[in-house]
Design an enzyme around this catalytic site. Structure first.
Site, PDB file in Angstrom:
ATOM      1  N   CYS A 134       0.839  -1.209   0.000  1.00 23.69           N
ATOM      2  CA  CYS A 134       0.000   0.000   0.000  1.00 23.69           C
ATOM      3  C   CYS A 134       0.870   1.255   0.000  1.00 23.69           C
ATOM      4  O   CYS A 134       1.375   1.674   1.046  1.00 23.69           O
ATOM      5  CB  CYS A 134      -0.913  -0.012   1.224  1.00 23.69           C
ATOM      6  N   CYS A 137      -0.458   4.124   2.136  1.00 22.66           N
ATOM      7  CA  CYS A 137      -0.240   3.969   3.585  1.00 22.66           C
ATOM      8  C   CYS A 137       1.229   4.185   3.955  1.00 22.66           C
ATOM      9  O   CYS A 137       1.536   4.813   4.965  1.00 22.66           O
ATOM     10  CB  CYS A 137      -0.630   2.562   4.045  1.00 22.66           C
ATOM     11  N   ASP A 138       2.141   3.629   3.168  1.00 20.67           N
ATOM     12  CA  ASP A 138       3.543   3.532   3.607  1.00 20.67           C
ATOM     13  C   ASP A 138       4.538   4.366   2.804  1.00 20.67           C
ATOM     14  O   ASP A 138       5.714   4.442   3.180  1.00 20.67           O
ATOM     15  CB  ASP A 138       3.995   2.056   3.551  1.00 20.67           C
TER      16      ASP A 138
END
Ligand code: FAD
Ligand code: NAP
Length: 318
Positions: A134, A137-138
């Site tokens: 992701c 997200c990261d």
């Protein structure tokens, strides 16, 4: 007492939320259940550019708007992981979650899909320590560093472009010499100076020290060359798998786990419908999930009308 609904929707991604809008607007009592925040995969998508009515919208913002529409006619939302769906003697269904139990006349399975693993050494070991699925997200953890993307579909190419806005350099390893991604995504990535494509090359191992990822070992499947590349992060986008474990024992999936439906979104079991990514289908998109959902919502309404009539008849006859 176990709460009863006309329809229970498993999953509150774009498909589940749209089915809730249609079914509750038709005056059915509706419960959506999700094990996470509503929105499904839209929460992991930075910009959505192919949803009608928006030239561009952030995935989580679209999720919020869909949630508002899905609950405006009285549909309810419950947090929980659905564990089983069981047939009841009277033709209704029991839905068991880790928090509660409910009964319902109809079930709509909208549990979507999940990322596929690359299945190479180091992947599990460094998951969350440099290996990610992701970018939204990261990605920020890799600001100014070199990251690797694996895959050649829409996700890999789109997320490589997103990562290029954060990382110093993005290298995409694809096992063939042609991308599967949509043309517009390809053109955008090819034009980005920070993105390098390496063709016919497979990641064989994710390397790291005792703390985190340090790079990958790759194999060129044309020249047979094997070499290592240093990187701080590895983003894996090699396709998706159905999330259909909760109905695995009902016999409604194909041999890969995708749920088989007809054009009315009916499965082979009366009262069980499926829609969106979890369905056996050609194109997995937000628009196709919401299209499926409109059909399912409408047909769940007709099913409920008949079901209730039959129940009344049985009571009258008894
Ligand atoms: P999902 O969005 O997967 O939602 C399923 C929901 O079910 C989830 O919220 C999950 O928590 C829940 N769930 C699953 N199992 C259970 C359980 N046992 N109990 C309770 N809840 C459960 N499509 C586009 O059209 N445009 C894009 O720009 C785009 N970008 C994408 C970017 C990425 C990185 C990815 C991976 C996909 C992208 N897609 C895009 C595809 C799109 O996100 C999906 O096709 C769409 O989200 C499918 O919707 P769905 O409702 O079927 O399933
Ligand atoms: P996908 O379309 O299935 O593509 C997976 C990619 O990974 C392919 O290029 C495939 O290579 C490669 N791959 C598969 N297994 C591999 C392995 N073991 N090793 C190396 N490479 C491997 O999956 P996706 O890109 O995640 O997309 C999933 C769905 O979401 C699609 O329906 C897509 O359209 C949708 N989506 C849409 C958008 C958008 O509309 N903007 C964005 C993201 C995702 P081959 O090409 O050789 O098969």
């Amino acid at each position: 007492m176990t709460q009863h609904y006309d329809t229970i929707i498993l999953g509150a991604g774009p498909g589940g939320m749209t089915a809730a809008t249609y079914a509750s607007r038709a005056n059915l009592s509706v419960l959506m259940i999700d094990r996470g925040i509503y929105g499904g995969q839209m929460n992991n998508t930075a910009e959505v550019e192919n949803y009608p009515g928006f030239s561009s919208v952030l995935g989580p913002d679209l999720a919020e708007k869909m949630y508002q529409s899905s609950t405006q006619f009285g549909a309810e939302y419950a947090f929980g992981t659905v564990l089983h769906v069981q047939a009841q003697e009277d033709g209704s269904w029991r839905v068991v979650t880790d928090m509660d139990e409910y009964t319902t006349n109809t079930v709509i399975v909208a549990t979507g899909s999940d990322y596929k693993k690359l299945a190479v050494p180091g992947e599990d070991q460094y998951s969350g320590r440099g290996v990610s699925y992701c970018a939204v997200c990261d990605g920020a953890f890799f600001r100014g560093q070199h990251v690797i993307v694996v895959g050649g579909g829409d996700s890999a190419v789109e997320e490589a472009t997103y990562l290029a806005g954060l990382a110093d350099k993005v290298t995409v390893f694809h096992r063939r010499d042609k991308l599967r991604a949509q043309q517009i995504l390809q053109e955008r990535a090819f034009a980005n100076e920070k993105i390098e494509f390496v063709w016919n090359t497979e990641v064989e191992e994710i390397l790291g020290d005792d703390k985190k990822v340090t790079g990958v070992r790759v194999h060129n499947n044309v020249t047979d060359e094997v070499y290592t590349v240093d990187a701080a992060g590895v983003f894996i986008y090699v396709g998706v798998l159905p999330v259909s474990d909760v109905v695995a024992d009902l016999g409604i999936t194909n041999d890969q786990g995708w749920i088989k439906t007809n054009e009315r979104m009916e499965t082979s079991l009366p009262g069980i419908y499926a829609l969106g990514d979890v369905r056996e289908k050609e194109l997995r998109q937000i628009t196709t999930a919401v299209g499926d959902a409109a059909i399912a919502g409408q047909n769940v309404f007709s099913y409920n009308e008949n079901f209730k009539l039959q129940q009344q008849k049985k009571i009258a006859e008894a």
